[in-house]
Scaffold this motif. Structure first.
Motif, PDB file in Angstrom:
ATOM      1  N   ALA A  18      -3.865   2.374  -0.997  1.00  0.00           N
ATOM      2  CA  ALA A  18      -4.131   3.682  -0.413  1.00  0.00           C
ATOM      3  C   ALA A  18      -2.838   4.327   0.090  1.00  0.00           C
ATOM      4  O   ALA A  18      -2.594   5.517  -0.143  1.00  0.00           O
ATOM      5  CB  ALA A  18      -5.138   3.559   0.731  1.00  0.00           C
ATOM      6  N   LYS A  19      -2.031   3.533   0.772  1.00  0.00           N
ATOM      7  CA  LYS A  19      -0.772   4.050   1.299  1.00  0.00           C
ATOM      8  C   LYS A  19       0.165   4.483   0.173  1.00  0.00           C
ATOM      9  O   LYS A  19       0.789   5.546   0.244  1.00  0.00           O
ATOM     10  CB  LYS A  19      -0.092   2.996   2.169  1.00  0.00           C
ATOM     11  CG  LYS A  19       1.054   3.533   3.002  1.00  0.00           C
ATOM     12  CD  LYS A  19       1.743   2.430   3.798  1.00  0.00           C
ATOM     13  CE  LYS A  19       0.945   1.983   4.969  1.00  0.00           C
ATOM     14  NZ  LYS A  19       1.693   1.026   5.825  1.00  0.00           N
ATOM     15  N   GLU A  20       0.228   3.672  -0.873  1.00  0.00           N
ATOM     16  CA  GLU A  20       1.072   4.023  -2.007  1.00  0.00           C
ATOM     17  C   GLU A  20       0.564   5.311  -2.673  1.00  0.00           C
ATOM     18  O   GLU A  20       1.348   6.202  -3.009  1.00  0.00           O
ATOM     19  CB  GLU A  20       1.085   2.893  -3.039  1.00  0.00           C
ATOM     20  CG  GLU A  20       1.974   3.196  -4.233  1.00  0.00           C
ATOM     21  CD  GLU A  20       1.936   2.106  -5.286  1.00  0.00           C
ATOM     22  OE1 GLU A  20       2.741   2.209  -6.231  1.00  0.00           O
ATOM     23  OE2 GLU A  20       1.122   1.162  -5.195  1.00  0.00           O
ATOM     24  N   GLY A  21      -0.739   5.410  -2.842  1.00  0.00           N
ATOM     25  CA  GLY A  21      -1.317   6.613  -3.441  1.00  0.00           C
ATOM     26  C   GLY A  21      -1.066   7.848  -2.612  1.00  0.00           C
ATOM     27  O   GLY A  21      -0.735   8.922  -3.147  1.00  0.00           O
ATOM     28  N   LEU A  22      -1.193   7.721  -1.306  1.00  0.00           N
ATOM     29  CA  LEU A  22      -0.916   8.844  -0.418  1.00  0.00           C
ATOM     30  C   LEU A  22       0.559   9.222  -0.484  1.00  0.00           C
ATOM     31  O   LEU A  22       0.907  10.407  -0.486  1.00  0.00           O
ATOM     32  CB  LEU A  22      -1.309   8.497   1.017  1.00  0.00           C
ATOM     33  CG  LEU A  22      -1.237   9.602   2.052  1.00  0.00           C
ATOM     34  CD1 LEU A  22      -2.088  10.795   1.639  1.00  0.00           C
ATOM     35  CD2 LEU A  22      -1.693   9.084   3.407  1.00  0.00           C
ATOM     36  N   GLY A  23       1.402   8.216  -0.574  1.00  0.00           N
ATOM     37  CA  GLY A  23       2.834   8.475  -0.705  1.00  0.00           C
ATOM     38  C   GLY A  23       3.167   9.221  -1.981  1.00  0.00           C
ATOM     39  O   GLY A  23       3.987  10.141  -1.991  1.00  0.00           O
ATOM     40  N   LYS A  24       2.509   8.849  -3.081  1.00  0.00           N
ATOM     41  CA  LYS A  24       2.731   9.550  -4.345  1.00  0.00           C
ATOM     42  C   LYS A  24       2.231  10.989  -4.253  1.00  0.00           C
ATOM     43  O   LYS A  24       2.883  11.911  -4.745  1.00  0.00           O
ATOM     44  CB  LYS A  24       2.026   8.829  -5.491  1.00  0.00           C
ATOM     45  CG  LYS A  24       2.721   7.564  -5.918  1.00  0.00           C
ATOM     46  CD  LYS A  24       1.984   6.883  -7.062  1.00  0.00           C
ATOM     47  CE  LYS A  24       2.684   5.590  -7.462  1.00  0.00           C
ATOM     48  NZ  LYS A  24       1.960   4.912  -8.549  1.00  0.00           N
ATOM     49  N   ALA A  25       1.065  11.171  -3.638  1.00  0.00           N
ATOM     50  CA  ALA A  25       0.469  12.500  -3.535  1.00  0.00           C
ATOM     51  C   ALA A  25       1.314  13.442  -2.676  1.00  0.00           C
ATOM     52  O   ALA A  25       1.363  14.644  -2.931  1.00  0.00           O
ATOM     53  CB  ALA A  25      -0.939  12.406  -2.953  1.00  0.00           C
ATOM     54  N   THR A  26       1.965  12.888  -1.667  1.00  0.00           N
ATOM     55  CA  THR A  26       2.767  13.714  -0.757  1.00  0.00           C
ATOM     56  C   THR A  26       4.261  13.626  -1.051  1.00  0.00           C
ATOM     57  O   THR A  26       5.065  14.187  -0.309  1.00  0.00           O
ATOM     58  CB  THR A  26       2.516  13.291   0.707  1.00  0.00           C
ATOM     59  OG1 THR A  26       2.884  11.912   0.863  1.00  0.00           O
ATOM     60  CG2 THR A  26       1.072  13.511   1.111  1.00  0.00           C
ATOM     61  N   ASP A  27       4.600  12.894  -2.099  1.00  0.00           N
ATOM     62  CA  ASP A  27       5.999  12.696  -2.495  1.00  0.00           C
ATOM     63  C   ASP A  27       6.810  12.030  -1.376  1.00  0.00           C
ATOM     64  O   ASP A  27       7.957  12.372  -1.125  1.00  0.00           O
ATOM     65  CB  ASP A  27       6.636  14.022  -2.924  1.00  0.00           C
ATOM     66  CG  ASP A  27       7.859  13.808  -3.801  1.00  0.00           C
ATOM     67  OD1 ASP A  27       7.902  12.776  -4.504  1.00  0.00           O
ATOM     68  OD2 ASP A  27       8.770  14.666  -3.778  1.00  0.00           O
ATOM     69  N   ASN A  28       6.158  11.068  -0.700  1.00  0.00           N
ATOM     70  CA  ASN A  28       6.790  10.348   0.394  1.00  0.00           C
ATOM     71  C   ASN A  28       7.181   8.956  -0.108  1.00  0.00           C
ATOM     72  O   ASN A  28       6.333   8.068  -0.253  1.00  0.00           O
ATOM     73  CB  ASN A  28       5.820  10.249   1.577  1.00  0.00           C
ATOM     74  CG  ASN A  28       6.445   9.621   2.807  1.00  0.00           C
ATOM     75  OD1 ASN A  28       7.204   8.668   2.710  1.00  0.00           O
ATOM     76  ND2 ASN A  28       6.104  10.158   3.962  1.00  0.00           N
ATOM     77  N   GLU A  29       8.454   8.773  -0.386  1.00  0.00           N
ATOM     78  CA  GLU A  29       8.936   7.510  -0.957  1.00  0.00           C
ATOM     79  C   GLU A  29       8.775   6.340   0.004  1.00  0.00           C
ATOM     80  O   GLU A  29       8.532   5.212  -0.422  1.00  0.00           O
ATOM     81  CB  GLU A  29      10.388   7.655  -1.386  1.00  0.00           C
ATOM     82  CG  GLU A  29      10.567   8.580  -2.575  1.00  0.00           C
ATOM     83  CD  GLU A  29      12.016   8.743  -2.986  1.00  0.00           C
ATOM     84  OE1 GLU A  29      12.896   8.046  -2.433  1.00  0.00           O
ATOM     85  OE2 GLU A  29      12.262   9.576  -3.883  1.00  0.00           O
ATOM     86  N   GLN A  30       8.885   6.583   1.295  1.00  0.00           N
ATOM     87  CA  GLN A  30       8.741   5.503   2.272  1.00  0.00           C
ATOM     88  C   GLN A  30       7.323   4.939   2.240  1.00  0.00           C
ATOM     89  O   GLN A  30       7.128   3.726   2.238  1.00  0.00           O
ATOM     90  CB  GLN A  30       9.080   5.988   3.683  1.00  0.00           C
ATOM     91  CG  GLN A  30       8.969   4.870   4.717  1.00  0.00           C
ATOM     92  CD  GLN A  30       9.365   5.305   6.113  1.00  0.00           C
ATOM     93  OE1 GLN A  30       9.948   6.365   6.291  1.00  0.00           O
ATOM     94  NE2 GLN A  30       9.046   4.497   7.087  1.00  0.00           N
TER      95      GLN A  30
END
Length: 65
Positions: A18-30
Motif C-alpha cells: 500500500a505504501k509503495e503504491g501510494l508513493g507511486k501515485a504521488t511520485d514520492n520516492e521515499q
C-alpha cells in the motif's frame, strides 16, 4: 507464536504494498522505498517462521514424537 509472527509478516507485506503504491501515485520516492523495505521485512519474518517450523518437524521426526 509462530502463527502470530507469520501474521505480522503478512501485515508488513500488505502495508508495504500500500505504501509503495501510494508513493507511486504521488511520485514520492521515499514512500516507494519504505514500502519495498516493509515488504522485504515481512517476507523475511515469514521465511524465518517457515524455517523454524521445518526444524521443529525435523526434530520431532528424529526424536519420534
Amino acid at each position: 507464536m509462530s502463527t502470530e509472527r507469520k501474521m505480522e509478516g503478512k501485515t508488513d507485506e500488505v502495508v508495504g504494498k500500500a505504501k509503495e503504491g501510494l508513493g507511486k501515485a504521488t511520485d514520492n520516492e521515499q514512500w516507494q522505498a519504505e514500502g519495498k523495505a516493509d515488504q522485504a521485512k515481512g517476507g523475511l519474518k515469514q521465511a524465518g517462521e517457515k524455517v523454524k517450523e521445518a526444524a521443529e518437524k525435523a526434530k520431532d521426526a528424529i526424536t519420534g514424537k
